[in-house]
Design a protein around this motif. Structure first.
Motif, PDB file in Angstrom:
ATOM      1  N   PHE A 167       0.841  -1.185   0.000  1.00  0.00           N
ATOM      2  CA  PHE A 167       0.000   0.000   0.000  1.00  0.00           C
ATOM      3  C   PHE A 167       0.884   1.245   0.000  1.00  0.00           C
ATOM      4  O   PHE A 167       1.940   1.263   0.630  1.00  0.00           O
ATOM      5  N   PRO A 168       0.472   2.319  -0.694  1.00  0.00           N
ATOM      6  CA  PRO A 168       1.283   3.543  -0.726  1.00  0.00           C
ATOM      7  C   PRO A 168       1.507   4.101   0.680  1.00  0.00           C
ATOM      8  O   PRO A 168       0.566   4.143   1.483  1.00  0.00           O
ATOM      9  N   PRO A 169       2.726   4.497   0.995  1.00  0.00           N
ATOM     10  CA  PRO A 169       2.988   5.085   2.317  1.00  0.00           C
ATOM     11  C   PRO A 169       2.118   6.327   2.544  1.00  0.00           C
ATOM     12  O   PRO A 169       1.940   7.142   1.647  1.00  0.00           O
ATOM     13  N   GLY A 170       1.580   6.435   3.740  1.00  0.00           N
ATOM     14  CA  GLY A 170       0.781   7.612   4.065  1.00  0.00           C
ATOM     15  C   GLY A 170      -0.642   7.571   3.554  1.00  0.00           C
ATOM     16  O   GLY A 170      -1.344   8.583   3.613  1.00  0.00           O
ATOM     17  N   TYR A 171      -1.103   6.421   3.059  1.00  0.00           N
ATOM     18  CA  TYR A 171      -2.477   6.354   2.558  1.00  0.00           C
ATOM     19  C   TYR A 171      -3.447   6.468   3.738  1.00  0.00           C
ATOM     20  O   TYR A 171      -3.102   6.199   4.898  1.00  0.00           O
ATOM     21  N   ARG A 172      -4.687   6.830   3.430  1.00  0.00           N
ATOM     22  CA  ARG A 172      -5.718   6.908   4.473  1.00  0.00           C
ATOM     23  C   ARG A 172      -7.039   6.392   3.924  1.00  0.00           C
ATOM     24  O   ARG A 172      -7.242   6.351   2.702  1.00  0.00           O
ATOM     25  N   CYS A 173      -7.915   6.001   4.819  1.00  0.00           N
ATOM     26  CA  CYS A 173      -9.248   5.543   4.453  1.00  0.00           C
ATOM     27  C   CYS A 173     -10.257   6.650   4.713  1.00  0.00           C
ATOM     28  O   CYS A 173     -10.259   7.246   5.793  1.00  0.00           O
ATOM     29  N   LEU A 190      -9.829   4.595  -0.552  1.00  0.00           N
ATOM     30  CA  LEU A 190      -8.432   4.564  -0.135  1.00  0.00           C
ATOM     31  C   LEU A 190      -7.711   5.651  -0.902  1.00  0.00           C
ATOM     32  O   LEU A 190      -7.709   5.660  -2.140  1.00  0.00           O
ATOM     33  N   ILE A 215      -4.390   8.507  -1.358  1.00  0.00           N
ATOM     34  CA  ILE A 215      -3.030   8.974  -1.116  1.00  0.00           C
ATOM     35  C   ILE A 215      -2.951  10.401  -1.627  1.00  0.00           C
ATOM     36  O   ILE A 215      -3.200  10.645  -2.815  1.00  0.00           O
ATOM     37  N   GLY A 216      -2.690  11.331  -0.739  1.00  0.00           N
ATOM     38  CA  GLY A 216      -2.794  12.743  -1.119  1.00  0.00           C
ATOM     39  C   GLY A 216      -4.243  13.067  -1.404  1.00  0.00           C
ATOM     40  O   GLY A 216      -5.105  12.918  -0.553  1.00  0.00           O
ATOM     41  N   THR A 266      -7.665   9.034  -5.224  1.00  0.00           N
ATOM     42  CA  THR A 266      -8.293   7.781  -4.808  1.00  0.00           C
ATOM     43  C   THR A 266      -7.702   6.639  -5.634  1.00  0.00           C
ATOM     44  O   THR A 266      -7.770   6.672  -6.863  1.00  0.00           O
TER      45      THR A 266
END
Length: 291
Positions: A234-240, A253, A255-256, A259
């Motif tokens: 998973f990309p570092p720093g991703y969020r849900c 999901l 990143i920055g 989506t």
């Protein structure tokens, strides 16, 4: 009413109708665009009821597209899932679209719909989702009113009951989606075990564009092992981000601002009976079009 005004009024309905039939917003928009172009070429007096005529034309184009060789899903890489639609802010941005999309079928409902014939889909959608009368539907699909009623009942029997959408049920499902997001973000195995069952199935749609499981994964044990194996990728720093997808609770999901996956669910009491993950970037363009 001039055609430009009619276009603006009817476009949400026609795009939604085509999308629910095809499972693709891009294909739906192309079909509706082509239908409007062909409508522009017809003298006004030849079209008595523009709404019925345009619905009929969209139906015919959908049937043609479904039967065409380019629609052959046997060549699709891995499981095919319908393109997700973010309905979180529809009402805020466009009240007209809100009326059309508020009863959008869930991912599970759209998958079931794909098992029906094109005519069964359109009859079911027009009556169940868009609340058309059977005599109105008959004019659109060139069938008798009695035949349309029979087609609808046959389709409804095949599909079963659609997910309940009462505020209480939606709130409960949103809580389950949030707990899944928490489990994913924190690698909480105990929580995943609680949310999944031995019958839960995970479907990943990468479309051959990104790395994804090529077959459905069944059972909490295998699904958890899969998530553990792919978590480092998973990309570092991703969020849900919890949101509303096709009118039901889901997760993006991110990143920055981009989506890279959309997760939706089929629910069974206090667990998730199916988990659907769309990762094919071509199906996520509507989430990232403003980036």
């Amino acid at each position: 009413m001039d055609r430009g005004t009619l276009y603006n009024e009817l476009k949400p309905l026609l795009v939604s109708l085509a999308y629910h039939t095809m499972g693709s917003i891009a294909e739906a928009e192309d079909i509706v665009h082509d239908v409007f172009l062909s409508w522009e070429e017809k003298p006004p007096h030849q079209v008595r009821d523009p709404k019925a005529y345009l619905c009929k034309m969209v139906h015919n184009r959908c049937v043609d597209y479904i039967r065409s060789p380019r629609r052959d899903r046997e060549t699709y890489v891995g499981p095919w899932l319908p393109e997700p639609i973010d309905t979180t802010y529809v009402q805020e941005y466009d009240p007209m679209e809100s009326i059309v999309w508020k009863e959008s079928l869930s991912t599970a409902g759209l998958l079931l719909l794909q098992q029906l014939s094109a005519t069964e889909r359109i009859v079911f959608l027009l009556h169940e989702v868009f609340h058309y009368r059977f005599d109105e539907i008959a004019e659109i699909v060139d069938k008798s009113t009695v035949n349309c009623r029979q087609i609808f009942h046959r389709a409804k029997k095949s599909l079963g009951n659609l997910p309940e959408r009462s505020p209480e049920v939606i709130e409960k499902k949103a809580a389950l989606a949030e707990r899944f997001a928490e489990a994913l973000m924190t690698a909480n195995i105990e929580l995943l075990i609680e949310l999944l069952s031995s019958e839960t199935v995970l479907y990943q749609d990468g479309g051959g564009k990104v790395k994804a499981a090529l077959r459905p994964i069944k059972g909490s044990d295998l699904i958890i092992r899969f998530f553990i194996a792919v978590a480092p990728e998973f990309p570092p720093g991703y969020r849900c981000v919890t949101c509303e997808i096709n009118g039901m609770p889901g997760i993006r999901l991110v990143i920055g601002e981009m989506t890279f996956a959309v997760v939706t669910f089929d629910y069974l009491q206090n667990q998730l009976s199916n988990v659907y993950v769309v990762m094919n970037p071509e199906k996520l363009t509507h989430f990232n079009k403003d980036i």
